[in-house]
Design an enzyme around this catalytic site. Structure first.
Site, PDB file in Angstrom:
ATOM      1  N   ASP A  99      30.153 -11.223  14.004  1.00  0.00           N
ATOM      2  CA  ASP A  99      29.442 -11.386  15.280  1.00  0.00           C
ATOM      3  C   ASP A  99      29.828 -10.299  16.288  1.00  0.00           C
ATOM      4  O   ASP A  99      30.946  -9.782  16.260  1.00  0.00           O
ATOM      5  CB  ASP A  99      29.759 -12.778  15.857  1.00  0.00           C
ATOM      6  CG  ASP A  99      28.795 -13.160  16.963  1.00  0.00           C
ATOM      7  OD1 ASP A  99      27.692 -12.588  17.024  1.00  0.00           O
ATOM      8  OD2 ASP A  99      29.155 -14.046  17.767  1.00  0.00           O
TER       9      ASP A  99
ATOM     10  N   GLY B  54      25.372  -6.927  18.878  1.00  0.00           N
ATOM     11  CA  GLY B  54      24.527  -6.684  20.048  1.00  0.00           C
ATOM     12  C   GLY B  54      25.350  -6.275  21.256  1.00  0.00           C
ATOM     13  O   GLY B  54      25.034  -5.290  21.949  1.00  0.00           O
TER      14      GLY B  54
ATOM     15  N   ARG C 135      20.263  -2.899  20.601  1.00  0.00           N
ATOM     16  CA  ARG C 135      20.928  -3.848  19.694  1.00  0.00           C
ATOM     17  C   ARG C 135      20.856  -3.390  18.233  1.00  0.00           C
ATOM     18  O   ARG C 135      21.780  -3.604  17.457  1.00  0.00           O
ATOM     19  CB  ARG C 135      20.292  -5.248  19.849  1.00  0.00           C
ATOM     20  CG  ARG C 135      20.533  -5.877  21.221  1.00  0.00           C
ATOM     21  CD  ARG C 135      19.884  -7.263  21.303  1.00  0.00           C
ATOM     22  NE  ARG C 135      20.401  -8.157  20.275  1.00  0.00           N
ATOM     23  CZ  ARG C 135      21.516  -8.881  20.397  1.00  0.00           C
ATOM     24  NH1 ARG C 135      22.219  -8.826  21.505  1.00  0.00           N
ATOM     25  NH2 ARG C 135      21.913  -9.665  19.419  1.00  0.00           N
TER      26      ARG C 135
ATOM     27  N   HIS D 268      23.601  -3.292  15.060  1.00  0.00           N
ATOM     28  CA  HIS D 268      23.477  -3.846  13.703  1.00  0.00           C
ATOM     29  C   HIS D 268      23.766  -2.771  12.653  1.00  0.00           C
ATOM     30  O   HIS D 268      24.384  -3.040  11.626  1.00  0.00           O
ATOM     31  CB  HIS D 268      22.090  -4.444  13.491  1.00  0.00           C
ATOM     32  CG  HIS D 268      21.822  -5.649  14.345  1.00  0.00           C
ATOM     33  ND1 HIS D 268      22.717  -6.699  14.441  1.00  0.00           N
ATOM     34  CD2 HIS D 268      20.791  -5.969  15.168  1.00  0.00           C
ATOM     35  CE1 HIS D 268      22.226  -7.617  15.273  1.00  0.00           C
ATOM     36  NE2 HIS D 268      21.070  -7.193  15.732  1.00  0.00           N
TER      37      HIS D 268
ATOM     38  N   ASN E  47      18.769 -17.445  13.582  1.00  0.00           N
ATOM     39  CA  ASN E  47      18.530 -16.078  14.054  1.00  0.00           C
ATOM     40  C   ASN E  47      17.036 -15.723  14.087  1.00  0.00           C
ATOM     41  O   ASN E  47      16.647 -14.737  14.710  1.00  0.00           O
ATOM     42  CB  ASN E  47      19.308 -15.046  13.228  1.00  0.00           C
ATOM     43  CG  ASN E  47      20.799 -15.062  13.492  1.00  0.00           C
ATOM     44  OD1 ASN E  47      21.608 -14.800  12.614  1.00  0.00           O
ATOM     45  ND2 ASN E  47      21.204 -15.364  14.730  1.00  0.00           N
TER      46      ASN E  47
HETATM   47  C1  IPE Z   1      26.284 -16.263  13.902  1.00  0.00           C
HETATM   48  O1  IPE Z   1      26.163 -15.440  15.010  1.00  0.00           O
HETATM   49  C2  IPE Z   1      25.385 -15.798  12.801  1.00  0.00           C
HETATM   50  C3  IPE Z   1      25.744 -14.524  12.184  1.00  0.00           C
HETATM   51  C4  IPE Z   1      26.835 -13.832  12.423  1.00  0.00           C
HETATM   52  C5  IPE Z   1      24.796 -14.020  11.224  1.00  0.00           C
HETATM   53  P1  IPE Z   1      25.180 -15.791  16.206  1.00  0.00           P
HETATM   54  O2  IPE Z   1      25.309 -14.699  17.208  1.00  0.00           O
HETATM   55  O3  IPE Z   1      23.831 -16.070  15.700  1.00  0.00           O
HETATM   56  O4  IPE Z   1      25.816 -17.152  16.760  1.00  0.00           O
HETATM   57  P2  IPE Z   1      25.720 -17.818  18.198  1.00  0.00           P
HETATM   58  O5  IPE Z   1      24.275 -17.838  18.596  1.00  0.00           O
HETATM   59  O6  IPE Z   1      26.524 -16.975  19.141  1.00  0.00           O
HETATM   60  O7  IPE Z   1      26.321 -19.176  18.037  1.00  0.00           O
HETATM   61  C1  IPE Z   2      25.847 -10.556  14.712  1.00  0.00           C
HETATM   62  O1  IPE Z   2      25.772  -9.885  15.917  1.00  0.00           O
HETATM   63  C2  IPE Z   2      24.715 -10.216  13.787  1.00  0.00           C
HETATM   64  C3  IPE Z   2      23.699 -11.266  13.656  1.00  0.00           C
HETATM   65  C4  IPE Z   2      23.767 -12.451  14.174  1.00  0.00           C
HETATM   66  C5  IPE Z   2      22.517 -10.952  12.874  1.00  0.00           C
HETATM   67  P1  IPE Z   2      24.876 -10.394  17.113  1.00  0.00           P
HETATM   68  O2  IPE Z   2      23.521  -9.786  16.989  1.00  0.00           O
HETATM   69  O3  IPE Z   2      24.886 -11.872  17.199  1.00  0.00           O
HETATM   70  O4  IPE Z   2      25.639  -9.766  18.346  1.00  0.00           O
HETATM   71  P2  IPE Z   2      25.881 -10.445  19.755  1.00  0.00           P
HETATM   72  O5  IPE Z   2      26.553 -11.753  19.512  1.00  0.00           O
HETATM   73  O6  IPE Z   2      24.536 -10.604  20.399  1.00  0.00           O
HETATM   74  O7  IPE Z   2      26.765  -9.496  20.476  1.00  0.00           O
HETATM   75 MG    MG Z   3      26.070 -13.176  18.179  1.00  0.00          MG
END
Ligand code: IPE
Ligand code: IPE
Ligand code: MG
Length: 230
Positions: free
Chosen positions: A14, A17, A27, A31, A62
């Protein structure tokens, strides 16, 4: 004294972004950077002796994100499976996927099937990619499967249920979540019952091999009692 390496490690990758936003990038670039980290860390984990690595790449939730972001993640996954991930796969690693197949683009599904087929006989370790995965959806799918097969109620046990999960894997020993969020976000609920949890503030693209080493040191200091007394 040599360190015990957990058999099954889960990573909630995580913070992609926020990593990008902090750098005034979009973002997608987060990734992309996160996918590089995945390649490096997966290779490192397997070299250290981890036997199963489950990574949370895309949750069922997601899909709530913008179409642009979802499309980007689908395309990136295809590219990764066809490209850089081969470096790991070619090292005798079996790749499997956990999650629902609906809502995934045809091209991605084809690539997933191809990678699974190509690596089915690899036996050094397993990379389990959780994609369109939700722990609750998995439990729902298990129940549907059991009902559908008219399984004898007396044969249902904690262990037998594992055979109906997306993949029959050993229990998670250690789960790492990056980015400073202290939650599980629907990751491998059944498999995680007695996992050691490790939360680190670092955003996933910044997670380094040294961080993994640090996690392993802390894992070795934990006292896993499984409900028993020492
Ligand atoms: C969890 O991260 C899912 C993945 C890492 C693929 P999210 O960013 O989706 O989780 P929340 O929304 O912060 O709980
Ligand atoms: C994890 O990073 C990747 C996925 C959930 C696909 P995020 O995209 O959730 O990154 P943040 O949490 O918004 O920083
Ligand atoms: Mg996240």
């Amino acid at each position: 004294m040599s360190l015990i390496i957990p058999n099954h490690v889960g990573i909630i990758m995580d913070g992609n972004g926020r990593w990008a936003t902090k750098r005034n990038l979009n973002r997608s670039q987060g990734h992309l950077a996160g996918s590089e980290t995945l390649i490096d860390i997966a290779e490192y984990c397997f070299n250290k002796g981890v036997k199963v690595l489950s990574v949370f790449a895309f949750s069922t939730e997601n899909f709530k994100r913008s179409k642009d972001e979802v499309d980007f993640l689908m395309d990136l996954s295809i590219k990764l499976l066809k490209g850089k991930l081969k470096k790991i796969i070619n090292n005798n690693i079996k790749v499997i996927f956990s999650g629902r197949k609906d809502r995934l683009p045809e091209q991605l599904l084809k690539t997933m099937t191809k990678v699974e087929k190509e690596t089915v006989n690899n036996d050094k370790a397993i990379l389990n990619i959780c994609f369109n995965y939700g722990g609750r959806s998995e439990i729902v799918d298990v129940i549907k499967n059991i009902v559908n097969k008219q399984v004898d109620i007396n044969s249902i046990t904690e262990d037998s249920i594992k055979k109906y999960l997306y993949n029959d894997l050993p229990d998670l020993d250690l789960v790492i979540r990056t980015s400073g969020e202290y939650r599980i976000s629907n990751f491998m609920l059944y498999q995680m019952a007695y996992a050691e949890l490790y939360f680190i503030d670092t955003y996933w693209p910044d997670f380094k091999k040294e961080d993994f080493d640090q996690v392993i040191i802390e894992y070795n200091q934990r006292d896993r009692r499984f409900g028993n007394v020492k």
